[in-house]
Design a protein around this motif. Structure first.
Motif, PDB file in Angstrom:
ATOM      1  N   LEU A 170       0.860  -1.179   0.000  1.00 28.24           N
ATOM      2  CA  LEU A 170       0.000   0.000   0.000  1.00 28.24           C
ATOM      3  C   LEU A 170       0.896   1.229   0.000  1.00 28.24           C
ATOM      4  O   LEU A 170       1.664   1.448   0.939  1.00 28.24           O
ATOM      5  CB  LEU A 170      -0.908   0.021   1.235  1.00 28.24           C
ATOM      6  CG  LEU A 170      -1.644   1.354   1.477  1.00 28.24           C
ATOM      7  CD1 LEU A 170      -2.634   1.648   0.353  1.00 28.24           C
ATOM      8  CD2 LEU A 170      -2.341   1.372   2.836  1.00 28.24           C
ATOM      9  N   GLU A 171       0.800   2.026  -1.054  1.00 30.09           N
ATOM     10  CA  GLU A 171       1.520   3.288  -1.099  1.00 30.09           C
ATOM     11  C   GLU A 171       0.523   4.415  -0.866  1.00 30.09           C
ATOM     12  O   GLU A 171      -0.399   4.624  -1.665  1.00 30.09           O
ATOM     13  CB  GLU A 171       2.217   3.496  -2.451  1.00 30.09           C
ATOM     14  CG  GLU A 171       3.012   4.800  -2.481  1.00 30.09           C
ATOM     15  CD  GLU A 171       3.492   5.185  -3.858  1.00 30.09           C
ATOM     16  OE1 GLU A 171       4.277   6.152  -3.963  1.00 30.09           O
ATOM     17  OE2 GLU A 171       3.082   4.549  -4.855  1.00 30.09           O
ATOM     18  N   LEU A 172       0.702   5.136   0.222  1.00 33.47           N
ATOM     19  CA  LEU A 172      -0.192   6.238   0.545  1.00 33.47           C
ATOM     20  C   LEU A 172       0.421   7.546   0.058  1.00 33.47           C
ATOM     21  O   LEU A 172       1.539   7.894   0.426  1.00 33.47           O
ATOM     22  CB  LEU A 172      -0.422   6.306   2.051  1.00 33.47           C
ATOM     23  CG  LEU A 172      -1.378   7.413   2.501  1.00 33.47           C
ATOM     24  CD1 LEU A 172      -2.807   7.054   2.119  1.00 33.47           C
ATOM     25  CD2 LEU A 172      -1.272   7.659   3.993  1.00 33.47           C
ATOM     26  N   GLY A 173      -0.332   8.260  -0.785  1.00 33.66           N
ATOM     27  CA  GLY A 173       0.181   9.501  -1.360  1.00 33.66           C
ATOM     28  C   GLY A 173       1.077   9.224  -2.542  1.00 33.66           C
ATOM     29  O   GLY A 173       2.225   9.677  -2.586  1.00 33.66           O
ATOM     30  N   CYS A 174       0.561   8.521  -3.526  1.00 31.26           N
ATOM     31  CA  CYS A 174       1.389   8.106  -4.658  1.00 31.26           C
ATOM     32  C   CYS A 174       1.726   9.263  -5.583  1.00 31.26           C
ATOM     33  O   CYS A 174       2.640   9.157  -6.410  1.00 31.26           O
ATOM     34  CB  CYS A 174       0.702   6.994  -5.435  1.00 31.26           C
ATOM     35  SG  CYS A 174      -0.815   7.506  -6.282  1.00 31.26           S
ATOM     36  N   GLY A 175       0.984  10.376  -5.468  1.00 28.08           N
ATOM     37  CA  GLY A 175       1.261  11.509  -6.349  1.00 28.08           C
ATOM     38  C   GLY A 175       1.132  11.131  -7.807  1.00 28.08           C
ATOM     39  O   GLY A 175       0.153  10.506  -8.223  1.00 28.08           O
ATOM     40  N   VAL A 176       2.132  11.480  -8.597  1.00 29.24           N
ATOM     41  CA  VAL A 176       2.097  11.224 -10.038  1.00 29.24           C
ATOM     42  C   VAL A 176       2.819   9.921 -10.399  1.00 29.24           C
ATOM     43  O   VAL A 176       3.141   9.691 -11.556  1.00 29.24           O
ATOM     44  CB  VAL A 176       2.688  12.410 -10.825  1.00 29.24           C
ATOM     45  CG1 VAL A 176       1.820  13.652 -10.650  1.00 29.24           C
ATOM     46  CG2 VAL A 176       4.117  12.694 -10.391  1.00 29.24           C
ATOM     47  N   CYS A 193      -2.613   4.973  -3.518  1.00 29.14           N
ATOM     48  CA  CYS A 193      -3.717   5.829  -3.091  1.00 29.14           C
ATOM     49  C   CYS A 193      -3.282   7.289  -3.060  1.00 29.14           C
ATOM     50  O   CYS A 193      -2.136   7.605  -2.737  1.00 29.14           O
ATOM     51  CB  CYS A 193      -4.197   5.435  -1.693  1.00 29.14           C
ATOM     52  SG  CYS A 193      -4.932   3.794  -1.598  1.00 29.14           S
ATOM     53  N   ASP A 194      -4.231   8.167  -3.361  1.00 29.20           N
ATOM     54  CA  ASP A 194      -3.986   9.603  -3.266  1.00 29.20           C
ATOM     55  C   ASP A 194      -5.335  10.298  -3.147  1.00 29.20           C
ATOM     56  O   ASP A 194      -6.377   9.746  -3.539  1.00 29.20           O
ATOM     57  CB  ASP A 194      -3.222  10.122  -4.489  1.00 29.20           C
ATOM     58  CG  ASP A 194      -2.436  11.390  -4.178  1.00 29.20           C
ATOM     59  OD1 ASP A 194      -1.205  11.292  -4.025  1.00 29.20           O
ATOM     60  OD2 ASP A 194      -3.058  12.458  -4.057  1.00 29.20           O
ATOM     61  N   SER A 196      -5.899  13.249  -4.616  1.00 27.89           N
ATOM     62  CA  SER A 196      -6.019  14.162  -5.757  1.00 27.89           C
ATOM     63  C   SER A 196      -6.298  13.414  -7.060  1.00 27.89           C
ATOM     64  O   SER A 196      -5.453  12.631  -7.517  1.00 27.89           O
ATOM     65  CB  SER A 196      -4.732  14.979  -5.911  1.00 27.89           C
ATOM     66  OG  SER A 196      -4.673  15.602  -7.177  1.00 27.89           O
ATOM     67  N   PRO A 197      -7.444  13.645  -7.698  1.00 32.17           N
ATOM     68  CA  PRO A 197      -7.726  12.982  -8.980  1.00 32.17           C
ATOM     69  C   PRO A 197      -6.701  13.324 -10.056  1.00 32.17           C
ATOM     70  O   PRO A 197      -6.329  12.469 -10.865  1.00 32.17           O
ATOM     71  CB  PRO A 197      -9.116  13.522  -9.357  1.00 32.17           C
ATOM     72  CG  PRO A 197      -9.713  14.008  -8.080  1.00 32.17           C
ATOM     73  CD  PRO A 197      -8.572  14.484  -7.243  1.00 32.17           C
ATOM     74  N   GLY A 198      -6.235  14.578 -10.076  1.00 29.28           N
ATOM     75  CA  GLY A 198      -5.264  14.975 -11.086  1.00 29.28           C
ATOM     76  C   GLY A 198      -3.951  14.245 -10.960  1.00 29.28           C
ATOM     77  O   GLY A 198      -3.359  13.798 -11.955  1.00 29.28           O
ATOM     78  N   HIS A 199      -3.454  14.090  -9.731  1.00 35.71           N
ATOM     79  CA  HIS A 199      -2.231  13.322  -9.511  1.00 35.71           C
ATOM     80  C   HIS A 199      -2.429  11.870  -9.937  1.00 35.71           C
ATOM     81  O   HIS A 199      -1.563  11.284 -10.602  1.00 35.71           O
ATOM     82  CB  HIS A 199      -1.836  13.372  -8.035  1.00 35.71           C
ATOM     83  CG  HIS A 199      -1.224  14.676  -7.610  1.00 35.71           C
ATOM     84  ND1 HIS A 199      -1.973  15.719  -7.135  1.00 35.71           N
ATOM     85  CD2 HIS A 199       0.069  15.096  -7.587  1.00 35.71           C
ATOM     86  CE1 HIS A 199      -1.170  16.734  -6.832  1.00 35.71           C
ATOM     87  NE2 HIS A 199       0.078  16.385  -7.098  1.00 35.71           N
ATOM     88  N   LEU A 200      -3.551  11.284  -9.558  1.00 33.51           N
ATOM     89  CA  LEU A 200      -3.804   9.877  -9.887  1.00 33.51           C
ATOM     90  C   LEU A 200      -3.864   9.654 -11.393  1.00 33.51           C
ATOM     91  O   LEU A 200      -3.338   8.660 -11.907  1.00 33.51           O
ATOM     92  CB  LEU A 200      -5.106   9.412  -9.235  1.00 33.51           C
ATOM     93  CG  LEU A 200      -5.052   9.145  -7.734  1.00 33.51           C
ATOM     94  CD1 LEU A 200      -6.462   8.942  -7.175  1.00 33.51           C
ATOM     95  CD2 LEU A 200      -4.191   7.915  -7.434  1.00 33.51           C
ATOM     96  N   ALA A 201      -4.487  10.572 -12.119  1.00 32.61           N
ATOM     97  CA  ALA A 201      -4.583  10.425 -13.574  1.00 32.61           C
ATOM     98  C   ALA A 201      -3.197  10.431 -14.214  1.00 32.61           C
ATOM     99  O   ALA A 201      -2.898   9.616 -15.102  1.00 32.61           O
ATOM    100  CB  ALA A 201      -5.447  11.538 -14.153  1.00 32.61           C
ATOM    101  N   SER A 237       5.064   5.225   2.680  1.00 33.46           N
ATOM    102  CA  SER A 237       4.628   6.612   2.525  1.00 33.46           C
ATOM    103  C   SER A 237       5.770   7.550   2.888  1.00 33.46           C
ATOM    104  O   SER A 237       6.263   7.528   4.019  1.00 33.46           O
ATOM    105  CB  SER A 237       3.415   6.904   3.417  1.00 33.46           C
ATOM    106  OG  SER A 237       2.902   8.196   3.159  1.00 33.46           O
ATOM    107  N   VAL A 238       6.183   8.364   1.929  1.00 29.21           N
ATOM    108  CA  VAL A 238       7.286   9.309   2.126  1.00 29.21           C
ATOM    109  C   VAL A 238       6.868  10.683   1.587  1.00 29.21           C
ATOM    110  O   VAL A 238       6.256  10.773   0.519  1.00 29.21           O
ATOM    111  CB  VAL A 238       8.569   8.808   1.426  1.00 29.21           C
ATOM    112  CG1 VAL A 238       9.608   9.903   1.347  1.00 29.21           C
ATOM    113  CG2 VAL A 238       9.131   7.592   2.153  1.00 29.21           C
ATOM    114  N   ILE A 239       7.201  11.738   2.303  1.00 25.38           N
ATOM    115  CA  ILE A 239       6.849  13.142   2.025  1.00 25.38           C
ATOM    116  C   ILE A 239       5.357  13.307   1.717  1.00 25.38           C
ATOM    117  O   ILE A 239       4.976  14.038   0.810  1.00 25.38           O
ATOM    118  CB  ILE A 239       7.733  13.800   0.938  1.00 25.38           C
ATOM    119  CG1 ILE A 239       7.717  13.049  -0.391  1.00 25.38           C
ATOM    120  CG2 ILE A 239       9.158  13.944   1.430  1.00 25.38           C
ATOM    121  CD1 ILE A 239       8.447  13.789  -1.527  1.00 25.38           C
ATOM    122  N   VAL A 240       4.541  12.645   2.522  1.00 29.16           N
ATOM    123  CA  VAL A 240       3.084  12.700   2.350  1.00 29.16           C
ATOM    124  C   VAL A 240       2.385  13.039   3.658  1.00 29.16           C
ATOM    125  O   VAL A 240       1.640  14.016   3.750  1.00 29.16           O
ATOM    126  CB  VAL A 240       2.543  11.361   1.804  1.00 29.16           C
ATOM    127  CG1 VAL A 240       1.016  11.360   1.781  1.00 29.16           C
ATOM    128  CG2 VAL A 240       3.094  11.080   0.421  1.00 29.16           C
TER     129      VAL A 240
END
Length: 342
Positions: A170-176, A193-194, A196-201, A237-240
């Motif tokens: 599980l990666e929390l805050g995957c960003g881009v 997981c994130d 932000s829809p924009g980051h996930l896209a 999870s890093v820098i999240v």
């Protein structure tokens, strides 16, 4: 006479090189090599690349002081971030699920805006990753995630473990997807997981371009969603977490620790102390709730340790990291924990 700390000394020396810092950028980088590393640069091309990437003395200083070479040279001269006499941070306990959900919704709105306007820069706040400059720097951005996964495998190795090929993560805050792609190369399955829809896209586009298929993306629409996740072997999870108020950090860790499989590992980074930091819910809701700015928070080590203990996790390692710049009076820690077997 009181001895000057290394950061203060370097800042003073840099202030004396005003001509270099206000003249050609290349000269500023050359002087930074001399002041921080006590040597000349390797080659002119490196100098030009750094001059194009860094902006101002503060960013130059952070770059050099975060390097392994500087750490080795400063060994024995570096002072601890804290003296040990610091006072306890004033942080309100917020156990009301409605209030916690309200806080997360606020953070989600902010990061949704970042995802729509400057998604890569919001992950690594370097000017070269802003939209106008991203095209020439996207490869370096994506490659940087490899270093973070290497830190994970090194931490596991120090504790006598290795990342198994059948690991579910599980990666929390995957960003881009900067780190996601590198996790997927080491794990059988990654749930990214994130909020932000924009980051996930953009993360989905990146992994599709890389031909990586063993990643599932999910938008974190509420804390309670974490309760529904299938068990996993690794939490990453890093820098999240640092961008969330302490009650949200604790609520996330509570649920993540509960879903971690026995024998599994939790590897995450979060600031654990900052001089003069406080979180007062009433003040936060009144003053900060509608700013939609990038926030930096801290949560005490003791809170993390209690939460881990309550869910049967043992601490394998905690180190001071440089993710927040190692500023005096502030500590950021990377934790490695393992869930006990029944």
């Amino acid at each position: 006479m009181q001895r000057e700390g290394l950061p203060q000394m370097i800042g003073r020396l840099l202030s004396r090189t005003r001509r270099a810092l206000t003249g050609p950028d290349n000269e500023a980088i050359v002087w930074a090599y001399r002041l921080f590393l006590d040597r000349e640069p390797d080659d002119p091309r490196t100098v030009r690349q750094m001059a194009a990437a860094l902006r101002g003395s503060a960013e130059i200083r952070r770059c050099f002081m975060a390097s392994e070479e500087f750490a080795l040279r400063a060994n024995g001269n570096r002072r601890p971030s804290l003296s040990g006499n610091e006072q306890r941070m004033r942080i309100d306990d917020v156990d009301d699920p409605t209030e916690v959900a309200r806080l997360l919704e606020h953070i989600a709105r902010t990061w949704t805006r970042f995802g729509d306007t400057e998604p890569h820069f919001s992950v690594i706040t370097n000017e070269k990753f802003k939209p106008a400059q991203l095209a020439g720097n996207i490869d370096a951005f994506n490659a940087s995630g490899k270093v973070d996964v290497e830190r994970l495998t090194a931490a596991l190795a120090r504790a006598g473990f290795e990342l198994r090929a059948d690991t579910t993560c599980l990666e929390l805050g995957c960003g881009v997807g900067r780190i996601t792609a590198w996790l997927a190369r080491r794990c059988a399955h990654v749930l990214a997981c994130d909020v932000s829809p924009g980051h996930l896209a953009l993360a989905q586009q990146h992994l599709q371009a890389e031909g990586i298929t063993q990643v599932e993306f999910k938008r974190l629409v509420g804390i309670e969603m974490l309760d529904t996740l299938a068990p996993f072997d690794l939490f990453y999870s890093v820098i999240v977490l640092q961008h969330n108020p302490p009650p949200v950090i604790r609520a996330i860790l509570e649920r993540v620790f509960a879903r971690l499989r026995p024998g599994g590992f939790a590897y995450f980074q979060v600031p654990t102390f900052r001089v003069d930091y406080e979180f007062r819910l009433e003040h936060y809701l009144r003053e900060d709730f509608d700013k939609q700015a990038m926030e930096m928070h801290a949560i005490p080590q003791a809170t993390i340790m209690r939460t881990a203990r309550n869910h049967g996790l043992d601490l394998l390692e905690v180190i001071e990291d440089s993710y927040t710049g190692m500023r005096p009076g502030e500590v950021s820690n990377t934790f490695l924990l393992q869930k006990r077997m029944p």
